[in-house]
Scaffold this motif. Structure first.
Motif: not given
Ligand code: SF4
Length: 204
Positions: A52-57, A187-192
């Motif tokens: 996965t991506s660093v952003d996702k983790v 949900e908002k944090i998930d899009t950062q």
């Protein structure tokens, strides 16, 4: 005498040692809730490897361990306290660790009437929190002054001095409404994106 220890070693045990993954990424089945593999991995690695991506983790870790700062201003705070009880069980969403120090918190739930006298203290607590930090405006008073709107003593909405991420309407909002607000914030944090945040801190 020759040591035949290596010849007797079970090869499957060796393989198990070689593929031992990092503890955080060890899981059986589809993986921790909200963190799924972004790429297909070979069948034999599927129980041990996650791509996965660093952003996702990072986003998954942040949204799953929100620590609210412990303070309340008026009647809405009673509903906020109720979300920590077993009936509503805020810990299901990883946000039950209310911290008495803003240095240890990353979520401010402003619950109750904010007077003009209190506003600088609320802002100071916010400033003392470490980045990244989030704000939930809980109740009609914090959103727009509520029944005291237009009075000489009440701030007509905390947007006037704080960056609000989620508004939870009501007078007071029920505890489950606050749970909804926390899910919206997740949900908002998930899009950062870490790249965007770095860019913003450079231009700030
Ligand atoms: S919104 Fe209603 S319940 Fe909440 S602090 Fe204001 S008056 Fe009290």
């Amino acid at each position: 005498m020759a040591d035949n220890h290596d010849e007797e070693r079970d090869p499957s045990a060796d393989r198990a040692r070689q593929v031992r993954p990092l503890p955080m990424l060890t899981f059986a089945g589809a993986g921790p809730e909200g963190l799924e593999s972004a790429m297909d991995v070979p069948m034999e690695l599927r129980h041990n490897v996650l791509v996965t991506s660093v952003d996702k983790v990072v986003n998954w870790a942040r949204k799953s361990s929100l620590w609210p700062v412990a303070f309340g201003l008026a009647c809405c705070a009673i509903e906020m306290m109720a979300v920590g009880t077993s009936r509503f069980d805020l810990s299901r969403f990883g946000a039950e660790v209310f911290r008495p120090s803003p240095r240890q918190a990353d979520l401010m739930i402003v619950a109750g009437t904010v007077t003009t006298k209190m506003a600088p203290a609320v802002r100071r607590i916010y400033d003392q929190m470490a980045d990244p930090k989030y704000v939930i405006a809980m109740g009609a008073c914090t959103i727009a002054g509520g029944p005291f709107q237009g009075s000489y003593s009440t701030v007509p909405g905390i947007d006037n001095f704080l960056p609000v991420d989620v508004h939870v309407p009501g007078c007071p909002p029920r505890p489950d409404a606050l749970l909804w607000g926390i899910l919206k914030l997740q949900e908002k944090i998930d899009t950062q994106s870490l790249a965007d945040q770095r860019q913003q801190s450079r231009t700030a």
